[in-house]
Design an enzyme around this catalytic site. Sequence first.
Site, mmCIF file in Angstrom:
data_model
loop_
_atom_site.group_PDB
_atom_site.id
_atom_site.type_symbol
_atom_site.label_atom_id
_atom_site.label_comp_id
_atom_site.label_asym_id
_atom_site.label_seq_id
_atom_site.Cartn_x
_atom_site.Cartn_y
_atom_site.Cartn_z
ATOM 1 N N GLU A 171 -24.130 -5.428 5.013
ATOM 2 C CA GLU A 171 -22.871 -5.813 4.328
ATOM 3 C C GLU A 171 -22.139 -6.924 5.078
ATOM 4 O OE1 GLU A 171 -20.529 -2.313 3.293
ATOM 5 O OE2 GLU A 171 -22.057 -1.638 1.883
ATOM 6 N N GLU A 283 -28.496 1.351 0.000
ATOM 7 C CA GLU A 283 -27.431 2.370 0.040
ATOM 8 C C GLU A 283 -27.025 2.657 -1.390
ATOM 9 O OE1 GLU A 283 -24.016 1.799 2.610
ATOM 10 O OE2 GLU A 283 -25.263 0.872 4.163
#
Length: 490
Positions: A171, A283
């Site tokens: 991220e 995820e």
Amino acid sequence: MTRIAIDPGRATGRLDRKVFGGFVEHLGRCIYGGLYEEGSPLSDDRGFRKDVLGLLRELRLGVLRWPGGNFVSNYHWADGIGPKDDRPRRPELAWGGEESNRFGTDEYLAYCAELGTEPYICLNMGTGTLEEALAWVEYCNSAGRTAWADRRRANGRDEPWRVTYWGLGNEMYGDWQVGAFTAEEYVREASRWARAIRMLDPRAKLVSCGMNGWNEWDRVVIDGMAGLVDYHSLHIYTGSDDYWTNVLQPHQAERAIHYTQALIERAAYRRKIATPPRIAYDEWNVWYRQMTVDLEERYTFADALAVGTYLNIFVRNCDWVRMANLAQMVNAIAPIVTSPETAAVQPIWYPILLHAQAALDQAVDVHVSGPVVEPELPAGASRWPFRVGDLGPFALIDAAATVGVNAHKIAITLVNRGDAEELTEVRLRDRDFDGPARIRTVTAAGAGEARTLPDVEAARLEEGSEDTKNGVVAVRLPPRSFTVIEAAMA
Ligand code: AHR
Ligand code: AHR
């Protein structure tokens, strides 16, 4: 009534077992006090909780991502090798704690070996350097007589660990990430890393850091990285106290997959890339209640229906989704929760278990016709800013199916999101069933049904069988239920 037509001869993709993958992060009680607890009577001599290991083994994970997550962007892997008492304690910036480093690379890789699952290490692109990343790959994978490979030997492991999957940062787009980048900065840095890692280990499979599939970040990163990586990652979390929002929001993953596929195909065409990357949904989960401290989400059966739907979506799109990692596995937003005395499973455990047990080699074409839902999804009902209403109307019954390569077996996974029992007829095209079908159904547990941990909801798994005739099987799907049908085909 719902009619489901399945063409077992029409494969839509090979199902990679890595789609049933997991993720564990140094976060709250996921590692420490979760899968690893030194000195506990429930642990083995390495500190691995045997009860947790036993449960994870049941899920037959194809891959296990580690060590973060946000945690990795300030993680220096070399702190976590060698004699445990010599390892430094460090401030942990992502979740605001301290890292003891007692569980590190060798412990994680021994854990994966014990589970029989592929390791997948996410690299620190926040405070980490390329030199450090290369040293990590060398420590894990080199068979040579070089310094980091010798350090591994000195720490008790002669053979290379052979870690295939490496993530280029986590991220990296978000201001919550230590050392975040703009998309252009990321491409510049990650391309340098990708080229260098491949020079050291040509067998490494690399994952570029994606966002959610519909964002500009993904376009820029895919354009810049498609020729250098094997996977582009996506993350998705959904969830709401509003039932319909909760159970329908996973369809946003379907949108993300289609957008990402289009972005990858565009880059591959324009840049003449022969083997473009596929998608790693590294995820995904329902997560909306416990956002900051320990993330110890307590799941309901509605969440289990959402999780079952996510997995159906990954199976239906398995030609593109080649890896997916449930975030996470133990205590932090997890199907397995522990206390010092015991481990218990939450409702989301069941669809994951049944999918992993039943899934066969290839996804096949499934057509659902029956009642649809197009509920008003109240604006603002979700913590996450996804609107899925335009993807509807949605079939009340969400379905996916897989067959064995020799096509003698079929497995069908069905989510009934409705409030009523739904008579559902499954019909095979040009094939017959061979004998009765095995039916396993999960529903919410009744009031007062036994719980292992007081604050963990139970669920009820029931097993039966149904007669089949002329390629047809009919099942009554209970209200709000997840069902797996498994059968032989003639
Ligand atoms: O899984 C919890 C967190 O969610 C991860 O650390 C991060 O990558 C994501 O934002
Ligand atoms: O998906 C991004 C997540 O959103 C971050 O990890 C979390 O801190 C934020 O709420």
